[in-house]
Scaffold this motif. Structure first.
Motif, mmCIF file in Angstrom:
data_model
loop_
_atom_site.group_PDB
_atom_site.id
_atom_site.type_symbol
_atom_site.label_atom_id
_atom_site.label_comp_id
_atom_site.label_asym_id
_atom_site.label_seq_id
_atom_site.Cartn_x
_atom_site.Cartn_y
_atom_site.Cartn_z
ATOM 1 N N PRO A 59 0.826 -1.220 0.000
ATOM 2 C CA PRO A 59 0.000 0.000 0.000
ATOM 3 C C PRO A 59 0.855 1.263 0.000
ATOM 4 N N PHE A 60 0.480 2.223 -0.844
ATOM 5 C CA PHE A 60 1.181 3.508 -0.900
ATOM 6 C C PHE A 60 0.618 4.414 0.194
ATOM 7 N N LEU A 61 1.506 4.945 1.040
ATOM 8 C CA LEU A 61 1.066 5.739 2.190
ATOM 9 C C LEU A 61 1.335 7.230 2.029
ATOM 10 N N GLY A 62 2.027 7.615 0.971
ATOM 11 C CA GLY A 62 2.389 9.026 0.830
ATOM 12 C C GLY A 62 3.385 9.421 1.906
ATOM 13 N N VAL A 63 3.102 10.530 2.609
ATOM 14 C CA VAL A 63 4.026 11.016 3.642
ATOM 15 C C VAL A 63 3.602 10.570 5.041
ATOM 16 N N ASP A 64 2.709 9.584 5.111
ATOM 17 C CA ASP A 64 2.207 9.154 6.427
ATOM 18 C C ASP A 64 3.332 8.663 7.334
ATOM 19 N N ASN A 65 4.311 7.933 6.752
ATOM 20 C CA ASN A 65 5.423 7.439 7.576
ATOM 21 C C ASN A 65 6.226 8.589 8.173
ATOM 22 N N PHE A 66 6.397 9.679 7.413
ATOM 23 C CA PHE A 66 7.152 10.823 7.923
ATOM 24 C C PHE A 66 6.361 11.568 8.999
ATOM 25 N N VAL A 67 5.041 11.678 8.801
ATOM 26 C CA VAL A 67 4.194 12.324 9.819
ATOM 27 C C VAL A 67 4.224 11.501 11.103
ATOM 28 N N ARG A 68 4.119 10.179 10.947
ATOM 29 C CA ARG A 68 4.179 9.294 12.119
ATOM 30 C C ARG A 68 5.525 9.419 12.840
ATOM 31 N N MET A 69 6.599 9.521 12.054
ATOM 32 C CA MET A 69 7.937 9.642 12.648
ATOM 33 C C MET A 69 8.062 10.925 13.469
ATOM 34 N N VAL A 70 7.568 12.024 12.925
ATOM 35 C CA VAL A 70 7.654 13.302 13.639
ATOM 36 C C VAL A 70 6.867 13.254 14.946
ATOM 37 N N GLN A 71 5.731 12.527 14.950
ATOM 38 C CA GLN A 71 4.879 12.466 16.142
ATOM 39 C C GLN A 71 5.264 11.336 17.093
ATOM 40 N N ASP A 72 6.282 10.538 16.721
ATOM 41 C CA ASP A 72 6.663 9.385 17.531
ATOM 42 C C ASP A 72 7.680 9.799 18.600
ATOM 43 N N PRO A 73 7.328 9.784 19.886
ATOM 44 C CA PRO A 73 8.294 10.207 20.920
ATOM 45 C C PRO A 73 9.499 9.275 21.034
ATOM 46 N N GLN A 74 9.333 8.016 20.627
ATOM 47 C CA GLN A 74 10.463 7.077 20.704
ATOM 48 C C GLN A 74 11.604 7.512 19.784
ATOM 49 N N VAL A 75 11.261 8.050 18.612
ATOM 50 C CA VAL A 75 12.295 8.488 17.664
ATOM 51 C C VAL A 75 13.137 9.602 18.276
ATOM 52 N N TRP A 76 12.478 10.573 18.912
ATOM 53 C CA TRP A 76 13.213 11.699 19.495
ATOM 54 C C TRP A 76 13.979 11.256 20.728
ATOM 55 N N GLU A 77 13.457 10.249 21.435
ATOM 56 C CA GLU A 77 14.171 9.729 22.598
ATOM 57 C C GLU A 77 15.480 9.060 22.170
ATOM 58 N N VAL A 78 15.431 8.198 21.145
ATOM 59 C CA VAL A 78 16.652 7.519 20.707
ATOM 60 C C VAL A 78 17.601 8.485 19.992
ATOM 61 N N LEU A 79 17.035 9.517 19.351
ATOM 62 C CA LEU A 79 17.905 10.538 18.732
ATOM 63 C C LEU A 79 18.690 11.286 19.809
#
Length: 305
Positions: A59-79
């Motif tokens: 399935p094509f999601l467009g920019v949904d993965n990037f929006v999810r990444m920005v809103q994901d606190p785990q990503v910023w925690e590991v960064l």
């Protein structure tokens, strides 16, 4: 004169183009190998794809993965964990590596033996390094607890089971493995310096401090910047040691961004989302590297030498 000039032009052009003709296939292969994974990471970041699944039917999601990444606190925690890890390891490794290179640049008794022993960690695979230090930091049978208790009376610590101690453990392990890398690069640069310049500074009355900070280190500035960039890139891409020593735990105290991408891609089968985080990783490394190269301008310092 005119005839001679006209007869040399085609020959000169052919001689000029010949080297480029030979290296063009190699450059194309190298660019393909470098750019294809980046392109695929960017391409997959727009899809919801799992391993073993037909990519054409994903399935094509467009920019949904990037929006999810920005809103994901785990990503910023590991960064944040990655940036802290990079700051402490690179700062200490550069300081120790440069200090040891300055100490051992001149021929002294036993220097060659020390250099050989000192670079041994570079010859060990990261997987083996992780296994060795996981054993050494073990709370029950590790040598570190044993010697700290025997010589300093310190109670046994759960090194890899406490968030702060586990972070210290992976920082210490990285310093042990990669300080020799900085040492080798810097000592090679110091030994390549023209002796006339150093001798001239001595005749002019420069003391030890002035020779190091006003003569030697400025002259190897380009080498220091290259070493800094190589360690920076390695910090963002390395994951083997952390995966084996702590698995990113306890919690996410030792989970670097590269390990988080690995877990997302292969543990949870979210390859599209992992690719979106990979794009973030590439952009961060590109931005930091460009900023360092722009501010430091190593090519200019090299030409100055």
């Amino acid at each position: 004169m005119t005839v001679l000039t006209q007869s040399r032009k085609p020959r000169f052009a052919a001689e000029t183009m010949t080297p480029y003709t030979f290296i063009t296939p190699a450059i194309l292969v190298m660019l393909g190998g470098l750019l294809y994974p980046v392109f695929m990471a960017f391409y997959l970041s727009f899809y919801d794809w799992e391993i073993g699944r037909d990519l054409a039917k994903a399935p094509f999601l467009g920019v949904d993965n990037f929006v999810r990444m920005v809103q994901d606190p785990q990503v910023w925690e590991v960064l944040w964990v990655t940036l802290r890890f990079g700051f402490w390891t690179i700062t200490i490794e550069m300081t120790l590596g440069v200090a040891l290179a300055l100490l051992l640049e001149k021929p002294i008794r036993g220097a060659s033996i020390f250099r050989t022993i000192f670079i041994l960690p570079l010859m060990v695979s990261p997987v083996v390094v992780g296994l060795i230090w996981r054993y050494l930091f073990d709370a029950r049978i590790g040598w570190i607890n044993y010697y700290l208790g025997a010589f300093f009376g310190i109670e046994p610590q759960v090194w890899l089971g406490d968030a702060d101690l586990a972070f210290f453990a992976i920082v210490f392990t990285d310093i042990w493995q990669w300080t020799p890398f900085i040492f080798i690069i810097v000592i090679a640069g110091l030994q390549a310096l023209p002796s006339e310049v150093v001798e001239a500074s001595t005749i002019d009355g420069a003391n030890w401090y002035q020779q190091i900070f006003l003569v030697k280190l400025p002259m190897i500035k380009s080498i220091l910047i290259i070493a800094l960039l190589m360690r920076l890139i390695d910090v963002f891409r390395g994951l083997e040691v952390m995966l084996i020593m702590t698995g990113g735990g306890p919690g996410r105290s030792t989970e670097l961004l590269s390990l988080h991408i690995y877990n997302r891609a292969f543990d949870t089968q979210q390859l599209g989302y992992a690719s979106a985080i990979s794009v973030l990783l590439i952009l961060i490394v590109f931005a930091i590297s460009t900023a360092i190269l722009t501010m430091a301008n190593p090519m200019k310092s090299k030409s100055d030498v």
